[in-house]
Enzyme design. Structure first.
Site, short mmCIF file in Angstrom:
data_model
loop_
_atom_site.label_atom_id
_atom_site.label_comp_id
_atom_site.label_asym_id
_atom_site.label_seq_id
_atom_site.Cartn_x
_atom_site.Cartn_y
_atom_site.Cartn_z
N PRO A 76 16.61 -19.34 -19.59
CG PRO A 76 17.48 -21.50 -19.46
CD PRO A 76 17.88 -20.07 -19.63
CG HIS A 275 18.85 -24.38 -11.71
ND1 HIS A 275 19.11 -25.30 -12.70
CD2 HIS A 275 17.54 -24.09 -11.83
CE1 HIS A 275 18.01 -25.55 -13.38
NE2 HIS A 275 17.04 -24.83 -12.86
NE ARG A 309 16.96 -9.74 -9.58
CZ ARG A 309 17.25 -10.98 -9.97
NH1 ARG A 309 18.14 -11.17 -10.94
NH2 ARG A 309 16.68 -12.02 -9.41
N GLY A 328 17.03 -13.79 -15.70
CA GLY A 328 15.80 -14.56 -15.74
C GLY A 328 14.63 -13.89 -15.06
#
Length: 377
Positions: A76, A275, A309, A328
């Protein structure tokens, strides 16, 4: 040339206005938590086996009763539609077409109902306050929209110190200043391709922070709408479990004891996450705690994000106990460059790397990945 996920970041830096790129790329305070996400991955080396016969390899993965084509999904990300034209739906469609999980952010600028129409399998991630009436109302809206998986992000009890955002000229609410206007003006491709079409539909609002439409991104009310999360507790998670009939996932967990507590309350999954380094500076990388978290999770789904990555990164996370990883920033960068087509290109790059590396390790399926393929530097 766009050959790796890191290439999309470099290209997006040239495309996006400085404040917006700073918002996406930035981390809290010194950036130590974000740096540790990479350092933790780089601390492991892989031990390949040969002459294993690796024809017919598969990178498919099952998670919480659903089959996916690869062991990663799209994390998200708030404000995606400000970075990429119709960014939330673009990423949702790309994930749906690729057979991967997509998680819609509660701080998105696109109505959850519209994203659910674009991808019926999308998950919804909520930032919930410690207020029972608002919790009940937002859960009712998500149920009505047809979501099957609800994600509660729990690591935002207070607003992080993202001083780097301020240095880059980004704030919430977004303040229109002469410098901001100049930063926008010198990026005409973004202005004409994203900003103007977005404004043509009206000033963007936070659409999913509550059961009703939230404030515009330039309103001071925006910060208040995301307030009172410091009241949120395990009792509220228990309430959500009672109210939510679908899959329930807790995101933003680091401590292994919290993983066990989530399992005891009936969560279907947990996302280990700091996060992306955007909340508590110097928070440990979730990868470093992954084996202990796996022991606490038992048969509960265990996902992880932060710094992924390359295909080798995904494989390292799986070897340490993860069932799935979430990616993300790189996929949002890709969407800023070319919408769904470019997001699909980034997805294909990562999927191809996983498939190739599985063969180079002498493995044929993800189920064969274990700690024996790792050596700590």
């Amino acid at each position: 040339m766009l050959l790796t996920l890191d290439d999309f970041e470099r290209a997006a830096r040239r495309r996006l206005p400085r404040p917006l790129f700073g918002y996406v790329s930035g981390a809290a305070e010194t950036g130590a938590a974000r740096q540790d996400n990479r350092a933790a991955l780089d601390a492991w080396r892989l031990v390949p086996k040969v002459l294993a016969g690796v024809e017919g390899r598969s990178v498919a993965q099952n998670l919480m009763g659903k089959a996916y084509t690869a062991p990663f999904g799209i994390a998200p990300m708030g404000l995606s539609a400000l970075m990429a034209r119709d960014g939330d739906r673009v990423l949702a469609r790309a994930a749906g077409a690729a057979g991967l999980p997509f998680v819609l952010s509660g701080s998105s600028l696109t109505r959850m109902e519209d994203v659910r129409d674009a991808n019926p399998d999308a998950w919804f991630q909520a930032y919930l306050p410690g207020e029972e009436d608002r919790i009940r109302a937002l859960i009712a809206r998500a149920r009505e929209a047809g979501f099957g998986t609800l994600v509660l992000t729990a690591d935002t009890a207070v607003v992080a110190n993202r001083e780097n955002n301020l240095r880059a000229g980004f704030s919430t609410p977004l303040r229109v200043t002469p410098r901001l206007l100049w930063d926008f003006a010198i990026k005409p491709r973004w202005v004409l391709g994203t900003f103007v079409p977005t404004l043509a539909r009206g000033m963007p609002h936070f659409e999913n922070s509550d059961a009703i439409r939230g404030a515009p991104i330039i309103s001071k009310q925006a910060m208040r709408d995301f307030g009172r999360k410091d009241h949120l507790s395990w009792d509220h998670l228990a309430l959500m479990r009672d109210l939510w009939p679908g899959k329930l996932v807790l995101k933003g967990v680091i401590a292994p004891d919290d993983v066990g507590r989530a399992r005891a309350l009936g969560c279907d999954g947990v996302v280990l996450s700091n996060h992306g380094g955007r909340q508590l500076d110097h928070a440990i990388s979730p990868l470093r705690i992954l084996p202990e978290a796996r022991a606490q999770a038992g048969d509960m789904a265990l996902l992880i994000d932060g710094g992924i990555r390359r295909g080798t990164d995904v494989i390292k996370a799986l070897a340490l106990g993860a069932d799935m990883v979430l990616v993300g920033r790189p996929l949002l960068y890709a969407a800023t460059l070319g919408g769904q087509e470019m997001a699909t290109r980034a997805i294909d790059i990562l999927k191809t790397e996983i498939h190739r590396n599985l063969g180079l390790l002498g493995l044929r399926s993800l189920s064969e990945i274990g700690p024996d393929i790792l050596h700590r530097v």
